[in-house]
Design a protein around this motif. Structure first.
Motif, PDB file in Angstrom:
ATOM      1  N   HIS A 281       0.849  -1.197   0.000  1.00  0.00           N
ATOM      2  CA  HIS A 281       0.000   0.000   0.000  1.00  0.00           C
ATOM      3  C   HIS A 281       0.878   1.239   0.000  1.00  0.00           C
ATOM      4  O   HIS A 281       2.078   1.151   0.262  1.00  0.00           O
ATOM      5  CB  HIS A 281      -0.912   0.014   1.240  1.00  0.00           C
ATOM      6  CG  HIS A 281      -0.149   0.150   2.531  1.00  0.00           C
ATOM      7  ND1 HIS A 281       0.408  -0.929   3.188  1.00  0.00           N
ATOM      8  CD2 HIS A 281       0.184   1.238   3.267  1.00  0.00           C
ATOM      9  CE1 HIS A 281       1.037  -0.508   4.276  1.00  0.00           C
ATOM     10  NE2 HIS A 281       0.922   0.818   4.349  1.00  0.00           N
TER      11      HIS A 281
ATOM     12  N   HIS B 115       4.621  -0.274  -0.003  1.00  0.00           N
ATOM     13  CA  HIS B 115       5.297  -1.097   1.011  1.00  0.00           C
ATOM     14  C   HIS B 115       4.261  -1.967   1.703  1.00  0.00           C
ATOM     15  O   HIS B 115       3.058  -1.677   1.665  1.00  0.00           O
ATOM     16  CB  HIS B 115       6.017  -0.197   2.020  1.00  0.00           C
ATOM     17  CG  HIS B 115       5.087   0.747   2.710  1.00  0.00           C
ATOM     18  ND1 HIS B 115       4.684   1.934   2.145  1.00  0.00           N
ATOM     19  CD2 HIS B 115       4.428   0.646   3.893  1.00  0.00           C
ATOM     20  CE1 HIS B 115       3.829   2.523   2.954  1.00  0.00           C
ATOM     21  NE2 HIS B 115       3.644   1.771   4.026  1.00  0.00           N
TER      22      HIS B 115
ATOM     23  N   ASP C 103       1.035   5.134   1.838  1.00  0.00           N
ATOM     24  CA  ASP C 103       0.457   5.962   2.904  1.00  0.00           C
ATOM     25  C   ASP C 103       0.153   7.311   2.268  1.00  0.00           C
ATOM     26  O   ASP C 103       1.070   8.106   2.045  1.00  0.00           O
ATOM     27  CB  ASP C 103       1.462   6.155   4.045  1.00  0.00           C
ATOM     28  CG  ASP C 103       1.593   4.923   4.916  1.00  0.00           C
ATOM     29  OD1 ASP C 103       1.451   3.804   4.409  1.00  0.00           O
ATOM     30  OD2 ASP C 103       1.861   5.099   6.118  1.00  0.00           O
TER      31      ASP C 103
ATOM     32  N   ARG D  30       2.852  10.007  12.232  1.00  0.00           N
ATOM     33  CA  ARG D  30       2.573  10.815  11.037  1.00  0.00           C
ATOM     34  C   ARG D  30       2.149  12.232  11.384  1.00  0.00           C
ATOM     35  O   ARG D  30       1.396  12.452  12.327  1.00  0.00           O
ATOM     36  CB  ARG D  30       1.415  10.209  10.234  1.00  0.00           C
ATOM     37  CG  ARG D  30       1.604   8.794   9.763  1.00  0.00           C
ATOM     38  CD  ARG D  30       0.632   7.864  10.454  1.00  0.00           C
ATOM     39  NE  ARG D  30       0.890   6.455  10.136  1.00  0.00           N
ATOM     40  CZ  ARG D  30       0.515   5.880   9.013  1.00  0.00           C
ATOM     41  NH1 ARG D  30      -0.133   6.568   8.114  1.00  0.00           N
ATOM     42  NH2 ARG D  30       0.784   4.615   8.796  1.00  0.00           N
TER      43      ARG D  30
HETATM   44 FE    FE Z   1       2.244   2.103   5.546  1.00  0.00          FE
END
Ligand code: FE
Ligand code: MD6
Length: 207
Positions: free
Chosen positions: A120, A176, A122, A200
Motif C-alpha cells: 500500500h 510497502h 500511505d 505521522r
Molecule cells: Fe504504511
C-alpha cells in the motif's frame, strides 16, 4: 548508532530503541490500548477485515471501514478521543524525522502470527512533506518496499524489535507492506506478536 540508507528516502536504524526503552514503551502502549482498545479495521467497499488489529494515540487516528480510509479525532468504537502520544514517541520523532513540526497521529498495528499487510501507499495525509516514522516491537517482520508505481521492483528487509524506519522524500509515496511475521526471535511480548507504530504528521502546519 547504525544508520542504513535502504533506498533514496528510506532510512533504517536497527536497534534504535534499547531493550529497556522497548519494555517501557510496551507498558505505555498497554495503557493506550486500555483507553483505546484495539479494533479490527475493514477494507473500503468490501468490508473484509484486516488481519492486523489497530488503535491510535495522538490527536488524530487512522481508521478504515466500508466508507474508506481516513483520520479522525475519535475512536470508531468507543467514540472517545485517542489517548495522548507517549513522550518517548515524540522524542523519537524529534530525533529522527528531520521535520520541524510534531506528529499528530500514531497508528498502532498489532500482528499475531499469520497476520500480514498488503502493499500500500500511505497517502491519506494532507502533508507529504513530512516523513512517516515507524518503530517496531516484538516479533520480526519481513517488510517489502518498492517504488511509487504498483508492480515495480521491490526489496525486502527485516524489521526487528527496537528498529526504526523512516520513509520520506522521494520514498514518501513508495508502495510497502508486511509479507510475514517471524516468531520466536524476541521475548519482549510474552504472548508473542508484533507491534508497529507509525508516527505521522497529518495536517499541513500553518506557515
Ligand atoms: Fe504504511
Ligand atoms: C508495519 N508499516 O511495519 C507497517 N508505513 O507494520 C507501514 O505500513 C509503514 O513502516 C509507512 C511508513 C513506514 C511503515
Amino acid at each position: 548508532m547504525t544508520r542504513l540508507v535502504v533506498a533514496p528516502g528510506v532510512v533504517h536504524w536497527p536497534g534504535y530503541l534499547p531493550p529497556e526503552a522497548q519494555a517501557a514503551l510496551v507498558v505505555e502502549l498497554r495503557e493506550v490500548a486500555r483507553q483505546a482498545p484495539f479494533f479490527q479495521p475493514r477494507m473500503p467497499k468490501t468490508g473484509k477485515p484486516f488481519s492486523v488489529r489497530m488503535t491510535n494515540c495522538g490527536s488524530l487516528g487512522w481508521v478504515s471501514d466500508e466508507t474508506g480510509y481516513r483520520y479522525q479525532p475519535l475512536h470508531p468504537v468507543t467514540g472517545e478521543p485517542w489517548p495522548p502520544m507517549p513522550v518517548a514517541l515524540t522524542q523519537a520523532w524529534r530525533d529522527l524525522a528531520g521535520y520541524a513540526h510534531l506528529p499528530e497521529a500514531c497508528l498502532v498495528n498489532f500482528y499475531e502470527a499469520g497476520a500480514k499487510m498488503g502493499l500500500h501507499q500511505d497517502r491519506d495525509e494532507q502533508e507529504f512533506d513530512a516523513p512517516v516514522l515507524s518503530l517496531s516491537l516484538g516479533d520480526t517482520a519481513v517488510f517489502r518496499i518498492g517504488g511509487t508505481q504498483r508492480g515495480g521492483k521491490t526489496v525486502s528487509l527485516k524489521l526487528a524489535s527496537g528498529d526504526a524506519l523512516l520513509f520520506g522524500g522521494e520514498a514518501r509515496l513508495a508502495y510497502h507492506g508486511i509479507d510475514r511475521i517471524i516468531a520466536g526471535l524476541s521475548s519482549l511480548l510474552p504472548q508473542g506478536g508484533r507491534i508497529n507504530l507509525t508516527l505521522r504528521r497529518v495536517t499541513k502546519p500553518r506557515a
